[in-house]
Write an enzyme that holds these catalytic residues in place. Sequence first.
Site, short mmCIF file in Angstrom:
data_model
loop_
_atom_site.label_atom_id
_atom_site.label_comp_id
_atom_site.label_asym_id
_atom_site.label_seq_id
_atom_site.Cartn_x
_atom_site.Cartn_y
_atom_site.Cartn_z
N HIS A 260 1.94 3.10 -8.20
CA HIS A 260 1.27 2.39 -7.24
C HIS A 260 1.39 1.08 -7.34
O HIS A 260 1.05 0.43 -8.27
CB HIS A 260 -0.36 2.63 -7.60
CG HIS A 260 -1.52 2.02 -6.57
ND1 HIS A 260 -1.51 2.54 -5.33
CD2 HIS A 260 -2.22 0.96 -6.94
CE1 HIS A 260 -2.37 1.63 -4.70
NE2 HIS A 260 -2.60 0.66 -5.60
N ASP A 372 -6.18 4.23 -3.41
CA ASP A 372 -6.85 3.00 -3.96
C ASP A 372 -7.70 2.24 -2.98
O ASP A 372 -8.08 1.03 -3.48
CB ASP A 372 -5.53 2.28 -4.75
CG ASP A 372 -6.46 1.18 -5.51
OD1 ASP A 372 -7.50 1.31 -6.03
OD2 ASP A 372 -5.71 0.15 -5.82
N HIS A 603 -4.90 -3.20 0.88
CA HIS A 603 -6.55 -3.06 0.38
C HIS A 603 -6.72 -3.95 -0.74
O HIS A 603 -7.80 -3.77 -1.34
CB HIS A 603 -6.62 -1.49 0.02
CG HIS A 603 -5.49 -1.15 -1.03
ND1 HIS A 603 -4.50 -0.13 -1.05
CD2 HIS A 603 -5.77 -1.55 -2.49
CE1 HIS A 603 -3.95 -0.17 -2.42
NE2 HIS A 603 -4.41 -0.82 -3.22
ZN ZN Z 1 -4.27 -0.74 -5.32
#
Ligand code: ZN
Length: 1048
Positions: A260, A372, A603
């Site tokens: 990620h 996430d 995000h």
């Molecule tokens: Zn993240």
Amino acid sequence: MYHQPVLKNRRTLLERAEKFVSDVYFTDCNLRGRLYGETCPMESLSSFLTPKRMSYSEALQQTFQPCKVGDSFGPTWWTCWFKVSLNIPETWEGKEVHFRWEIDGEGMVWKDGQPCQGLTKEGEKTSYVLTTSLKNEEPHSLTLYVEMACNGLFGAGKGSMIAAPDPNKMYTLQSAELVVFNRDTRELLTDFEMLVDVVKMLGEADQRGYQALFTVNEMVNVCDPADPSSYPAARCLALRFFSQRNGQSQHTVHAMGHCHIDSAWLWPYEETIRKCARSWVTVIRLMEKNPDFVFTCSQAQQFEWVKDWYPGLFAQIKTFVESGRFIVVGGTWVEMDGNLPSGESMVRQFLEGQRFFQQEFGVHCKEFWLPDTFGYSAQLPQMMRGSGITRFLTQKLSWNLVNTFPHNTFFWEGLDGSQVLTHFPPGNTYEMKGKVEDVSHNFEDTFQPQEGQASSADRNVAFQLLNTVRNNKDKGRANHSAVLFGFGDGGGGPTQLMLDRLQRVQDTDGLPKVQMSGPDRFFCELEADSSLLCTWSGELFLELHNGTYTTQAQIKLGNRQCEALLHDVEVASSLAQCRSPAFRYPASTLRRLWRLLLLNQFHDVLPGSCTEMVVQDALAYYNDIRSTGCSLLKQACVLLAGEQGGATAVFNSLPWERHEVVMLRGSTELALVKVPSVGMGSVTDTLQPECPVSVTVQPDGTYLMENGLLRVAVDKAGRLTSLCLLKVSREAISDGCYGNQFVIFDDVPLYWDAWDVMDYHLQTRKPVVEAARPAVIVSPGGLRGIVSYTLKISERSSITQEIILDAMCPYVKFDTQVDWAESHKFLKVEFPVRVRSPNAVYEVQFGHLQRPTHRNTSWDWARFEVWGHKWADLSEHGFGVALLNDCKYGYSADRNTLSLSLLRAPKAPDANADMGQHRFMYAVMPHSGSFQDSSVIQCAYNLNFPLRLVPDSPSFSSWSAFSISSPAVILETIKQAEDHDDALVVRLYESYGSSVRVTLSSSLKLRKVSHCDLLERPVPSKPSPLTASGISLDFTPFQIVSLLLFLD
Ligand SMILES: [Zn+2]
């Protein structure tokens, strides 16, 4: 025959095995101490430091100075290039030789001009394999370069991970040498570690755990660390245990490599480019050695970065994408925030993402991938479906502070009824590393960061696997789960060790079955047996990080304004293209601007949970969009208005006729104009209001503002003591209360400063009432009445507000400027209203939804701070009050009080977040009937999409390009089609929550009209809606409809 006594002492047997592989105890004689053999220093080491991120070829031209192990390099955000000369001793023939490199910065090994592998201590990547078996004829001398970023995986937080970066951090080279690596020791260690984990995880109640215990104990007996010839016997014992297989019913875990990478967070966008390269090249090296290994990777933007900056690496990635092992997932431009982007922005995330993946790789993503972000809009299922996606993977709701989400595998049903198969990996992480803490404590217990805990990574694959089975909330319904494993954020994803561990337990009795899978295989398994799965309807609300609706107000403002601006540029350019063949639709410039806007919706950027450097980058991108967008809009509008003249034209991009007061050039003269839907009017068509605005002083010093629709009473401190809807003589403000009441709260979360506002902040409410400058009349009426005043928040902060009432306008506007210099405070404005309702309504993407105003259950009170877009409304039958805004997203509704969240003052990760000047507008709108029938939705659009004035225009009769027969349906988007220069795409949605048939009328000459999906692919199964009277369309509640209009 003599039998060695094995006493019934589980503890000593287990600890004996643990000490046999400990890297702390008894390494002089245990197996761990044998992992590495001889070492050899480097021939030479030299370096140079630069504040720039430069290319390899540029770096090679610099002057390198000698340096040594123990030296420190920095400061933060600089780059240090190292030149490393190595000479492998001839006596190491047949040995596996590693270049071992330990430093806290993030490194990339370059060899012969190509990036080869990432080296990051936090990602457990400290070795670069030079040879697995040194051969005589191999070159023994070589030169490597190491490009080191002077920052860690998680930036350079001072004292804590999310603290503002320490600009003066230095990075000490702890180790740089050649070392012999004993592969046989590593393999045996892995066996031991896995068995020890199985013993611990299965515990005393499980007989299989005892089998593991006696196996590992016997392995200690037969293994002499000093004698590698004893290793095979020990390995045989382990193999016998691992190969005892499960029954058919065992749960299957689908292991997917993952990394990620936040597109910006505690480091700037530019560093992310290098994080991607370091991580993905490391993944490619692993793929070369492990033919079964698959890796999932999202975010088209990151692929584009690597394509531009590392074309050689991109070409290698392409070949692994083709072979189906480097798996592109998600289908979006970035992993965006799931709450705040507009409906059209979310559509563009999918459009840009899917088109990029299609163009570069010929891949269409079938899964949406957003592990996430901080909550998921109830319209996402429909948008996924419209983008050819039927599956969704996330896990973030495991972070809920209050309620445990009841499912791991389920159907998620959106606002319009669209469903997608959804999976939350039960391991509750997208960075499975397998610490014991991951298993025993959840975030709720500790409030410590999960992201970034990279201490004893991946020790306990057995723990992870069992945890995945035990946590699964759909036991008996879903017999497959996903595990995402690998270090994120520059940690280079999975390690060889992780793969080796997973390989050992593919089918071992007592543990779930493990297979390396891509998401397609995994979801196919779920789809094949989904009859017992439950359905969750409506939004996936994250009960945490609710401060992110408000933090970094300038970013929120930039997002909202740029969304509106790009909307207007597209509408105006589309119409200009239709009116003049000479006009060229600015497709490539618009794509560039959209991609900047989409990138900033990442995000950790739009939510405001990033560092100050990222904020500066984001604001610069918004400025680029504003200046370029404004000039594009002007070009199109000038063409639409026609040749020069002495009048002012007015452009309305919205699909309804508008009557509004506008300020003409010179900013003093006002005019009331009427502009048709999606069209242009001329200011020569100005209207006289039936009822001019009046502002008068009352004997008690309050001001009365009236426009024939509303009567507003304002006290000296700017508070509304009365707000009357004249048509029905209804007072909107609660008895004895004040509307437009500013309130300030202490805002100290438990850990995640920029992210979280906690429930207890509500106990610290203080009204802001001290008038630094009591209210005065600025404009006494006519077309516009204005009362202005200033409030003191503290010695450092103040609010100056103009309360504006326009002729014919059904709402009161509050043009607000705040000087903000607070620390850990939260500013809101409240409207206690005479409405009783168990639910308030909030606008979301392409629709609205309800949330409770009461606090009955934990699910209700966990939503003490919620998000919405341009408006929220509190209505009882026949009457209600709406709150509109032009750049805010945080709301709350407690019984009869509607509040809008205005500003926060967190200090981490940006120590200066939100300090300084702010300007924003909100409005209050009492209405009779329902909010639908009283045009609350249209008014909120009007507030956000100002009429655009085009000075020096000829006087002309107004014209309209589109109109719709029902106000329930909103024409949201008009743009050029991606694949056809001679076609427009229009997107409409049903906004009331009703089923309705409408006619879309257009003055444009249309040759053909067809339905298309959100990716603009025609839907041949749907007949053309073009009829003699216009385009006839049927809508169900909150349905989104896209059309291709082919122009004559
Ligand atoms: Zn993240």
